[in-house]
Design an enzyme around this catalytic site. Structure first.
Site, mmCIF file in Angstrom:
data_model
loop_
_atom_site.group_PDB
_atom_site.id
_atom_site.type_symbol
_atom_site.label_atom_id
_atom_site.label_comp_id
_atom_site.label_asym_id
_atom_site.label_seq_id
_atom_site.Cartn_x
_atom_site.Cartn_y
_atom_site.Cartn_z
ATOM 1 C CD GLU A 291 -11.414 21.716 -37.504
ATOM 2 O OE1 GLU A 291 -10.282 21.100 -36.746
ATOM 3 O OE2 GLU A 291 -11.535 21.391 -38.568
ATOM 4 C CG HIS A 312 -9.671 52.226 -41.720
ATOM 5 N ND1 HIS A 312 -10.060 53.400 -41.339
ATOM 6 C CD2 HIS A 312 -8.583 52.126 -41.107
ATOM 7 C CE1 HIS A 312 -9.278 54.121 -40.638
ATOM 8 N NE2 HIS A 312 -8.258 53.294 -40.358
ATOM 9 C CE LYS A 427 -10.497 15.454 -43.348
ATOM 10 N NZ LYS A 427 -9.451 14.978 -42.466
HETATM 11 O O1 LIG Z 1 -3.519 16.535 -40.902
HETATM 12 P P1 LIG Z 1 -4.826 16.013 -41.672
HETATM 13 O O2 LIG Z 1 -5.353 14.591 -41.113
HETATM 14 O O3 LIG Z 1 -4.619 15.943 -42.936
HETATM 15 O O4 LIG Z 1 -5.932 17.003 -41.355
HETATM 16 C C1 LIG Z 1 -6.231 18.144 -41.966
HETATM 17 C C2 LIG Z 1 -7.475 18.829 -41.278
HETATM 18 O O5 LIG Z 1 -8.411 17.930 -41.660
HETATM 19 C C3 LIG Z 1 -9.765 18.298 -41.163
HETATM 20 O O6 LIG Z 1 -10.236 19.540 -41.774
HETATM 21 C C4 LIG Z 1 -9.727 18.356 -39.874
HETATM 22 O O7 LIG Z 1 -10.906 19.042 -39.377
HETATM 23 C C5 LIG Z 1 -8.615 19.380 -39.383
HETATM 24 O O8 LIG Z 1 -8.696 19.529 -37.844
HETATM 25 C C6 LIG Z 1 -7.437 18.877 -39.786
HETATM 26 O O9 LIG Z 1 -6.527 19.858 -39.461
#
Ligand SMILES: O=P(O)(O)OC[C@H]1O[C@H](O)[C@H](O)[C@@H](O)[C@@H]1O
Length: 460
Positions: A291, A312, A427
């Site tokens: 990331e 393996h 998202k």
């Molecule tokens: O802690 P949050 O805001 O719920 O985010 C949870 C995750 O969300 C996304 O996938 C981001 O790319 C991650 O870097 C993060 O750790």
């Protein structure tokens, strides 16, 4: 300065069989670039900016986290609800220091069982709920943003069920929220319900947050010495601050060598510990590395491997496939546990006599050395990283080292190692598809893009 944290052997990782020497201009230029990158990372102005806050975590007061850990320790089970950076750190620490087993982590001497609700798969969430006694279970909800759909879905479901069984007043006494200190939906929830909460400083990004309440609260409950973990990170910080050349600074070496190999088309990195306890370290590292660096068409693909299991499975590819990877083998000098193999007493097993009297860990170490030597003999670049033992202090050092390496590599690649625009797009599409207000356009775009995927089909 030596803190007995780790040893890094890099002779077989220098490109072109070691021709990049101290007098070679590429090495000198790289050292200069790393000095600049380090200055950027540690500058007073940047230290206050979003993304850089993790650098201060080794110095942060842990009193609140330890207190939360003591409170959680009285439960039979702790369910940490979170995903990505809000889950992998806890799994990594518990797996390394308590029990090498993913997802369901066994009871330590004093602590409760730790379960992680990360994926929002109804089968997994239901199974998890059925494994716990709600009246003896704490929910630890972790989300920096307070809006990640999977975390919110798991939280909603588990929270409503907990309330149904216990009533709201009692359920609230079994809830801990870890989120941004000021903003976000979970912060508003804490204000509404006046429930227990811990802050994740707003300048610390999720994947760099393991040394905060995110990774430490549940770990403390399970009996991990979080003070030692933090001390290891602090000791690593001191080592790195006091090291002014490539040869003294393991972070500069790791970042610099990844960069040199990236320039030579090796844009994959294999992290291969020979220790069950470090399996989830590779999971945690994969998020951190992937990331942080994968953007603007650049990046380096993290490949998780476990020795000797992947000998393996993957080593055929590593030795005879494309020369596009840099390898890091991690060994643990003292494994704590010693299993002496018995001499075979059955006639048919007599050919196994060579194992009799040998120590199992010594065999694993011989295998690690054999894999590294094979790669080196084939001209594949390989680093050998050895920690004296897998304890909280060394793990803290390793965590902090890899965080610094990742940030420095991002700087060398000229990408922002602290954002994740590609993930954010997914998202937003999910919000749109799930009918969240304000994301109608994203829902439409997502449906359009998916229509192209569906435009040609074969079914059987
Ligand atoms: O802690 P949050 O805001 O719920 O985010 C949870 C995750 O969300 C996304 O996938 C981001 O790319 C991650 O870097 C993060 O750790």
């Amino acid at each position: 300065m030596t803190q007995n944290l780790l040893k890094l052997d890099f002779g077989a990782a220098l490109p072109e069989g070691g021709s990049v020497s101290r007098n070679g201009s590429e090495w000198d230029a790289l050292e200069e670039a790393l000095r600049d990158a380090d200055g950027w990372l540690r500058s007073d102005v940047n230290r206050r900016r979003d993304g850089f806050g993790w650098l201060d975590l080794p110095q942060t007061d842990l009193a609140e986290v330890i207190e939360a850990g003591q409170w959680l320790a009285a439960f039979d089970a702790v369910i940490q609800v979170g995903i990505g950076g809000s889950a992998l750190g806890s799994l990594m620490v518990a797996n390394a220091l308590l029990h090498p087993c993913h997802n369901e982590l066994s009871r330590s001497e004093r602590g409760p069982r730790l379960y992680v609700a990360d994926n929002a798969d109804p089968a997994g969430t239901r199974a998890l709920w059925e494994m716990v006694d709600p009246s003896r279970t704490a929910l630890v909800v972790v989300s920096k943003s307070g809006s990640t759909a999977e975390t919110m879905a798991n939280f909603l479901w588990l929270w409503e069920n907990l309330k149904k069984v216990l009533g709201e007043e009692r359920a609230l006494k079994q809830l801990l929220v870890v989120t941004d200190p000021e903003k976000g939906l979970l912060r508003a929830f804490v204000a509404e319900k006046k429930c227990r909460s811990l802050p994740l400083p707003s300048t610390v990004g999720g994947r760099y947050s393991v040394l905060s309440a995110v990774g430490l609260a549940a770990s403390a409950a399970l009996g991990v010495d979080v003070t030692d973990l933090q001390a290891g990170a602090r000791a690593m910080d001191e080592v790195l601050l006091g090291a002014g050349t490539m040869e003294e600074n393991p972070a500069w070496l790791l970042a610099g060598l990844h960069w040199l190999h990236f320039l030579r088309g090796r844009n994959m990195t294999v992290l291969m510990p020979y220790a069950d306890g470090l399996r989830d370290f590779t999971e945690w590292f994969a998020q951190l590395w992937g990331e942080s660096l994968g953007k603007e068409g650049k990046g380096s693909t993290p490949l998780r491997a476990l020795g000797a299991v992947d000998q393996h499975s993957q080593v055929q590819l590593y030795t005879a496939g494309p020369d596009d990877k840099l390898f890091t083998i991690i060994d643990v000098a003292d494994r704590g546990e010693r299993l002496i193999l018995p001499s075979p007493s059955d006639a048919s097993l007599a050919p196994l006599a060579y194992l009799g009297g040998q120590e199992m860990g010594a065999m694993l170490q011989a295998e690690a050395r054999a894999t590294a030597a094979t790669l080196a003999s084939l001209g594949r670049p390989v680093l050998w990283l050895e920690i004296p033992r897998l304890d909280a202090f060394r793990l803290g050092g390793l965590v902090y080292l890899y965080e610094v390496v990742t940030a420095l590599t991002g700087r060398l690649l000229s990408v922002d190692p602290f954002d994740q625009p590609g993930v954010e797009q997914g998202k937003r599409f999910t919000y749109g598809l799930m009918g969240r207000k304000g994301f109608e356009e994203e829902g439409r775009k997502s449906t359009e893009a998916f229509a192209r995927i569906e435009s040609r089909t074969v079914s059987c």
